[in-house]
Design a protein around this motif. Structure first.
Motif, PDB file in Angstrom:
ATOM      1  N   LEU A 184      40.028  31.216  40.100  1.00 52.71           N
ATOM      2  CA  LEU A 184      39.155  31.664  39.024  1.00 52.71           C
ATOM      3  C   LEU A 184      39.360  30.751  37.814  1.00 52.71           C
ATOM      4  N   HIS A 185      38.247  30.301  37.215  1.00 49.81           N
ATOM      5  CA  HIS A 185      38.317  29.412  36.051  1.00 49.81           C
ATOM      6  C   HIS A 185      37.415  29.995  34.959  1.00 49.81           C
ATOM      7  N   ASP A 186      38.014  30.656  33.996  1.00 51.49           N
ATOM      8  CA  ASP A 186      37.256  31.320  32.934  1.00 51.49           C
ATOM      9  C   ASP A 186      36.188  32.240  33.533  1.00 51.49           C
ATOM     10  N   ALA A 187      36.579  32.965  34.561  1.00 47.97           N
ATOM     11  CA  ALA A 187      35.674  33.931  35.185  1.00 47.97           C
ATOM     12  C   ALA A 187      35.651  35.209  34.353  1.00 47.97           C
ATOM     13  N   MET A 188      34.614  36.018  34.569  1.00 49.02           N
ATOM     14  CA  MET A 188      34.512  37.262  33.819  1.00 49.02           C
ATOM     15  C   MET A 188      33.962  38.353  34.724  1.00 49.02           C
ATOM     16  N   PHE A 189      34.483  39.569  34.569  1.00 50.37           N
ATOM     17  CA  PHE A 189      33.973  40.720  35.311  1.00 50.37           C
ATOM     18  C   PHE A 189      33.801  41.854  34.309  1.00 50.37           C
ATOM     19  N   ALA A 190      32.560  42.141  33.953  1.00 52.67           N
ATOM     20  CA  ALA A 190      32.296  43.066  32.848  1.00 52.67           C
ATOM     21  C   ALA A 190      31.863  44.464  33.289  1.00 52.67           C
ATOM     22  N   LEU A 191      31.575  44.685  34.578  1.00 56.19           N
ATOM     23  CA  LEU A 191      31.231  46.039  34.998  1.00 56.19           C
ATOM     24  C   LEU A 191      32.421  46.968  34.750  1.00 56.19           C
ATOM     25  N   PRO A 192      32.177  48.164  34.256  1.00 54.52           N
ATOM     26  CA  PRO A 192      33.284  49.083  33.983  1.00 54.52           C
ATOM     27  C   PRO A 192      33.600  49.942  35.206  1.00 54.52           C
ATOM     28  N   PRO A 193      34.778  50.518  35.257  1.00 52.08           N
ATOM     29  CA  PRO A 193      35.068  51.518  36.284  1.00 52.08           C
ATOM     30  C   PRO A 193      34.359  52.822  35.953  1.00 52.08           C
ATOM     31  N   HIS A 194      34.293  53.717  36.914  1.00 51.82           N
ATOM     32  CA  HIS A 194      33.701  55.031  36.654  1.00 51.82           C
ATOM     33  C   HIS A 194      34.788  55.956  36.110  1.00 51.82           C
ATOM     34  N   ILE A 228      40.205  40.537  43.799  1.00 50.81           N
ATOM     35  CA  ILE A 228      39.455  41.754  43.446  1.00 50.81           C
ATOM     36  C   ILE A 228      40.225  42.572  42.418  1.00 50.81           C
ATOM     37  N   ARG A 229      41.513  42.766  42.677  1.00 42.59           N
ATOM     38  CA  ARG A 229      42.334  43.529  41.728  1.00 42.59           C
ATOM     39  C   ARG A 229      42.377  42.838  40.366  1.00 42.59           C
ATOM     40  N   ALA A 230      42.513  41.507  40.357  1.00 39.17           N
ATOM     41  CA  ALA A 230      42.587  40.779  39.096  1.00 39.17           C
ATOM     42  C   ALA A 230      41.294  40.913  38.292  1.00 39.17           C
ATOM     43  N   LEU A 231      40.149  40.831  38.971  1.00 36.94           N
ATOM     44  CA  LEU A 231      38.866  40.966  38.279  1.00 36.94           C
ATOM     45  C   LEU A 231      38.698  42.377  37.726  1.00 36.94           C
ATOM     46  N   TRP A 232      39.015  43.377  38.527  1.00 39.70           N
ATOM     47  CA  TRP A 232      38.888  44.756  38.050  1.00 39.70           C
ATOM     48  C   TRP A 232      39.823  45.044  36.872  1.00 39.70           C
ATOM     49  N   ASP A 233      40.992  44.429  36.879  1.00 38.74           N
ATOM     50  CA  ASP A 233      41.975  44.688  35.818  1.00 38.74           C
ATOM     51  C   ASP A 233      41.754  43.837  34.573  1.00 38.74           C
ATOM     52  N   SER A 234      40.768  42.933  34.603  1.00 38.02           N
ATOM     53  CA  SER A 234      40.586  41.989  33.502  1.00 38.02           C
ATOM     54  C   SER A 234      39.926  42.609  32.269  1.00 38.02           C
ATOM     55  N   ARG A 235      39.273  43.779  32.437  1.00 33.52           N
ATOM     56  CA  ARG A 235      38.627  44.490  31.325  1.00 33.52           C
ATOM     57  C   ARG A 235      37.599  43.620  30.609  1.00 33.52           C
ATOM     58  N   GLY A 236      36.919  42.787  31.362  1.00 34.69           N
ATOM     59  CA  GLY A 236      35.839  41.979  30.810  1.00 34.69           C
ATOM     60  C   GLY A 236      36.265  40.717  30.114  1.00 34.69           C
ATOM     61  N   ALA A 237      37.565  40.468  30.026  1.00 36.90           N
ATOM     62  CA  ALA A 237      38.047  39.244  29.385  1.00 36.90           C
ATOM     63  C   ALA A 237      37.938  38.062  30.344  1.00 36.90           C
ATOM     64  N   LEU A 238      37.891  36.858  29.782  1.00 40.71           N
ATOM     65  CA  LEU A 238      37.896  35.680  30.637  1.00 40.71           C
ATOM     66  C   LEU A 238      39.215  35.626  31.403  1.00 40.71           C
ATOM     67  N   ILE A 239      39.113  35.245  32.649  1.00 40.68           N
ATOM     68  CA  ILE A 239      40.308  35.229  33.495  1.00 40.68           C
ATOM     69  C   ILE A 239      40.342  33.937  34.302  1.00 40.68           C
ATOM     70  N   SER A 240      41.503  33.317  34.345  1.00 37.22           N
ATOM     71  CA  SER A 240      41.749  32.151  35.194  1.00 37.22           C
ATOM     72  C   SER A 240      42.920  32.487  36.090  1.00 37.22           C
ATOM     73  N   ARG A 241      42.830  32.082  37.334  1.00 38.08           N
ATOM     74  CA  ARG A 241      43.871  32.429  38.299  1.00 38.08           C
ATOM     75  C   ARG A 241      43.920  31.377  39.391  1.00 38.08           C
ATOM     76  N   ASP A 242      45.108  30.835  39.651  1.00 34.49           N
ATOM     77  CA  ASP A 242      45.271  29.879  40.734  1.00 34.49           C
ATOM     78  C   ASP A 242      45.203  30.594  42.067  1.00 34.49           C
ATOM     79  N   SER A 243      44.563  29.981  43.025  1.00 32.51           N
ATOM     80  CA  SER A 243      44.475  30.534  44.378  1.00 32.51           C
ATOM     81  C   SER A 243      44.055  29.424  45.324  1.00 32.51           C
ATOM     82  N   GLU A 244      44.645  29.379  46.482  1.00 36.97           N
ATOM     83  CA  GLU A 244      44.284  28.369  47.475  1.00 36.97           C
ATOM     84  C   GLU A 244      42.846  28.548  47.938  1.00 36.97           C
ATOM     85  N   PHE A 245      42.392  29.791  47.960  1.00 40.03           N
ATOM     86  CA  PHE A 245      41.073  30.073  48.533  1.00 40.03           C
ATOM     87  C   PHE A 245      40.037  30.477  47.483  1.00 40.03           C
TER      88      PHE A 245
END
Length: 380
Positions: A173-183, A153-170
């Motif tokens: 993320l593979h070229d994921a994107m989170f484009a909603l902005p904070p308030h 969750i923190r990684a997606l919020w901090d990504s600022r809409g850029a593509l993000i990949s992150r290793d995780s056992e559970f």
């Protein structure tokens, strides 16, 4: 320092329109001047359905099935329309980190944050067995899943809409994107429900607030709060920046006799199955589900039949219920919360268990002392 106060409602389907009872409870809480309104994240109830019948539970005349529970993020979106003038903070207490993919949780919380103009709170924890295992969700390593969900969750919020990949056992993320902005540059606060050592350390490292369920004595709360603050300090954070919150269950009434009648009911006693065996042992009793039973996280109330629930409930020491639950007239409950405050609490969130009794009339009448309790806490 005065307390901030929240109210935790239960979004069960009733014989009325879907939002009628919730709107009534919301207005009662808001009229007391509280700071936040919360809904839980459950697919079914912790109240055993086998005795959630008119014989034991007066409110069953209004609530035909205690396991018919509305989805919290959807319902809070509806409630946000009522909330524009009153401006309460709205939160989920707490989102299940295992059952929900963290990307969906990040989206739901960010959406509510924008709808409420920055008033959303993401409460999050490992969840319970009853909402995971029966639905095919792996329950073998809930704390590890929680830690990875929170980091995602923190990684997606901090990504600022850029593509993000992150290793995780559970949750890789593979070229994921989170484009909603904070308030206005701020994401929702994250309130972590934690009890054991590993979860307390995670709270200190990542959380904006510590938000356990208050199934512990106040002095134990103070001891665990120090562990959270120590973990925050070790992580280079300001330990005093973490809000000391707690979800407290309450049984109140117009008189002490009304309160005692509710506490001694089978339906209220059955809720003690959610209390860990270690707390039973302190009162000289053995938890009917085992001496090592962890309580809330592992109870499966939907699997118990009526004789089993009644048998278990008969073994509950009343001294345990009187210690773990807030109980009494409004003045007595305010005094009990003051003890929690003296052990570091700054943000109680109350769940009204006063409906857990055989009389529907007395259960509904408990809304009057509930209002007195909430107002009293705002003056504490």
């Amino acid at each position: 320092m005065s307390l901030q106060v929240g109210f935790l409602d239960m979004p069960m389907r009733t014989r009325l329109k879907p939002t009628t009872l919730l709107r009534s409870n919301y207005l009662i809480a808001a009229s007391a001047g509280i700071d936040s309104y919360w809904l839980p994240d459950h697919l079914n109830n912790l109240v055993p359905r086998a005795i959630a019948t008119p014989k034991y539970f007066g409110a069953a005349r209004l609530i035909p099935d205690v396991d018919a529970i509305f989805e919290p993020w959807t319902m809070l979106g509806r409630i946000s329309a009522w909330n524009r003038l009153r401006g309460l903070r709205l939160g989920v207490a707490v989102t299940d980190a295992g059952r929900r993919n963290p990307a969906v949780t990040a989206q739901a919380a960010a959406t509510l944050h924008l709808l409420t103009r920055g008033r959303a709170i993401l409460g999050i924890g490992v969840g319970e067995r009853e909402g995971n295992e029966p639905y095919g969700v792996d329950w073998t390593r809930p704390v590890a899943r929680f830690e990875e969900a929170l980091a995602t969750i923190r990684a997606l919020w901090d990504s600022r809409g850029a593509l993000i990949s992150r290793d995780s056992e559970f949750f890789p993320l593979h070229d994921a994107m989170f484009a909603l902005p904070p308030h206005r540059g701020k994401w929702p606060q994250i309130w972590v429900a934690s009890h054991g050592p590993r979860m307390l350390r995670a709270t200190g490292r990542y959380a904006d607030a510590w938000f356990p369920v208050g199934l512990m004595p106040p002095n134990d709360y103070g001891r665990r709060l120090e562990l959270v603050r120590a973990a925050a300090s070790d992580a280079g954070r300001d330990p005093m920046s973490i809000i000391p919150a707690v979800a407290l269950t309450m049984i109140t009434g117009r008189s002490r006799d009304d309160v005692e009648e509710a506490i001694d009911s089978e339906i209220a006693r059955s809720m003690a199955l959610c209390i860990p065996a270690t707390e039973w042992a302190r009162h000289g009793a053995v938890h009917p589900l085992g001496e090592d039973f962890s309580g809330l996280q592992d109870v499966l109330p939907q699997t118990m039949d009526e004789p089993t629930v009644l048998s278990h409930a008969s073994k509950v020491p009343l001294s345990l219920l009187r210690e773990i639950f807030l109980q009494g007239t409004p003045g007595e409950i305010v005094e009990q919360v003051a003890v929690w405050r003296d052990h570091g609490l700054r943000y109680p969130v109350l769940l009204n268990f006063s409906m857990l009794r055989t009389s529907l009339r007395k259960g509904m009448a408990s809304n009057v002392p509930l209002l007195s309790v909430l107002r009293g806490l705002k003056r504490l």
